[in-house]
Design an enzyme around this catalytic site. Structure first.
Site, PDB file in Angstrom:
ATOM      1  N   ALA A   1       0.836  -1.200   0.000  1.00 24.00           N
ATOM      2  CA  ALA A   1       0.000   0.000   0.000  1.00 24.00           C
ATOM      3  C   ALA A   1       0.867   1.244   0.000  1.00 24.00           C
ATOM      4  CB  ALA A   1      -0.909   0.000   1.220  1.00 24.00           C
ATOM      5  N   ASP A   2       0.658   2.120  -0.968  1.00 23.82           N
ATOM      6  CA  ASP A   2       1.352   3.408  -0.919  1.00 23.82           C
ATOM      7  C   ASP A   2       0.413   4.424  -0.260  1.00 23.82           C
ATOM      8  OD1 ASP A   2       0.911   4.131  -4.498  1.00 23.82           O
ATOM      9  OD2 ASP A   2      -0.529   4.127  -2.843  1.00 23.82           O
TER      10      ASP A   2
END
Lengths: 134, 312
Positions: free
Chosen positions: A89-90
């Site tokens: 997840a960014d």
């Protein structure tokens, strides 16, 4: 395509279920007065709630939202211990996940709290804390 | 556009890095790697080899091969890039030490023999699974963000914007009728906001997205813009901060690029000596596509770098 030969870390759901057991065993605790020894004078069972461990259903809902947002393959293990960052997840994903949680649970998450969430468990615990306040 | 372009060079020695001079004040260097173009397993092993144990562990903890690869390339890129500038003989990527500032922004922990003046090099990295980038400046804070152009947004764009963006930004997006264009403008705006927050170095909660507006000067005035306005390269990107009146627009400059036809890249750098009365001249930007230890190619002025706003 080049591949890594090092074995990857796998997350187990053990600690999550351990916490669950902890809650339920405490929940069965009861106090009794042995004043005059009569069983009918026993106080009702006190339910202890370990406030830092979210319910499994909450964790599972978070897992579903995370899986969907990150489009994870079905064989990717996701549990309470899973870190958002290691799942890929960014920052945009994290914000979308938080938004998904807000919609699913009807809560509002402030930026400071959002920034402190690193694992699925953190998110589930925060959700329950916010739900309690409502 | 004033651009520097070095000769294309190839290196076959496994541990050579082209040394390079620090960017001039007001100049930015941008280095990027495309993971899909790094296929050699021995090269990846070399990258793993220059990392300290804790960074290596972080890379290996990533779930999935693609994620591990981009995480590895991010660390390799930042170490090899900084090593190129050979500051105070920190020319070995392996020996660089990093730490995080108070708010979690990574910075180099320079090893001095003497003294108190930190070297002037500033850097910031950003990565997606398909592109990893590192920006470098001299004596200026920098923040960068890259996103895939075709990234899918799971939520309704305007719902997302209403929740996280400022009122002006919501209006800007709401005025766009084509959903594809709206999505792309949203992504551009996101990268610009991210780059600004990263340049500030105060963390996501230090400058919540709702507390500042990024807009295209000359476009927003007088109501809604047309599609042609959106493509005006000459329009300047500015930031208005509601919460912090001391953080003036004139302190920061932005560039927005399309990289390798696949990504948007936003760069936010601190401007010095920008007082009132000084003309706003955007700085110079030089972009290299690199495979560390193997090959560097200056791509400024080529089709790989399309300037959308900013650098002139």
């Amino acid at each position: 395509m080049a591949s890594f030969t090092a074995s990857s870390v796998s997350f187990s759901a053990v600690s999550c279920s351990f916490k669950q057991n902890k809650v339920s065993s405490l929940g069965k605790a009861s106090l009794s007065f042995s004043g005059n020894g009569s069983p009918s004078r026993r106080l009702p069972a006190l339910r202890f709630r370990v406030s830092c461990a979210a319910k499994p259903e909450t964790v599972n809902k978070v897992v579903d939202i995370v899986r969907k947002q990150l489009a994870l393959p079905a064989d990717r293990d996701v549990s309470g211990e899973s870190k958002f960052a290691t799942l890929g997840a960014d920052s945009l994903d994290t914000v979308e996940i938080v938004m998904g949680l807000e919609e699913e649970f009807g809560i509002s998450v402030e930026e400071e709290s959002a920034q402190s969430i690193t694992t699925v468990q953190d998110a589930a615990d925060l959700i329950e804390k916010l739900l309690e306040k409502k | 556009m004033k651009l520097h372009c070095f000769e294309r060079t190839f290196f076959h020695s496994s541990s050579s890095l082209t040394p390079i001079q620090l960017p001039a004040p007001m100049e930015t260097h941008l280095w990027y790697v495309k993971p899909s173009e790094v296929r050699s397993e021995s090269l990846l092993d070399q990258y793993l080899d220059i990392l300290p144990p804790c960074e290596r562990e972080n890379v290996l903890q990533m779930r999935g091969e693609e994620l591990r690869k981009s995480a590895l390339l991010a660390r390799a890129l930042v170490r090899t890039t900084i090593a190129r500038y050979q500051i105070n003989s920190h020319s070995n990527p392996r020996s660089l030490k990093f730490r995080k500032n108070l708010h979690g922004k990574p910075e180099v922990q320079w090893q001095f023999r003497d003294d108190r003046h930190p070297p002037p090099l500033h850097f910031n990295i950003s990565h997606t699974s398909s592109l990893v980038a590192c920006g470098v400046t001299t004596n200026a804070q920098i923040g960068i963000d890259v996103e895939e152009k075709h990234r899918s947004i799971k939520h309704n764009i305007l719902s997302f914007a209403r929740r996280y963006f400022s009122k002006h930004e919501v209006q800007f997006l709401a005025a766009i009728s084509d959903p594809q264009v709206q999505r792309m403008e949203f992504i551009k705006l996101w990268t610009l906001k991210e780059a600004y927050v990263k340049a500030l170095g105060k963390g996501f909660s230090g400058a919540p997205f709702k507390t500042f507006t990024i807009r295209f000067k000359g476009v927003m005035e007088g109501g809604f813009n047309t599609l042609e306005d959106l493509s005006l390269k000459a329009s300047e990107i500015v930031v208005d901060s509601f919460d912090d009146p001391t953080d003036l627009t004139s302190n920061w400059q932005f560039s927005l690029l399309e990289l390798a036809n696949s990504h948007y890249a936003a760069i936010c750098t601190e401007k010095h000596g920008a007082g009132s009365g000084k003309r706003n001249s955007p700085g110079k930007l030089t972009v290299w596509k690199t495979v560390p230890f193997l090959e560097d190619e200056c791509v400024s002025g080529t089709a790989a770098v399309k300037v959308i706003h900013g650098v002139q």
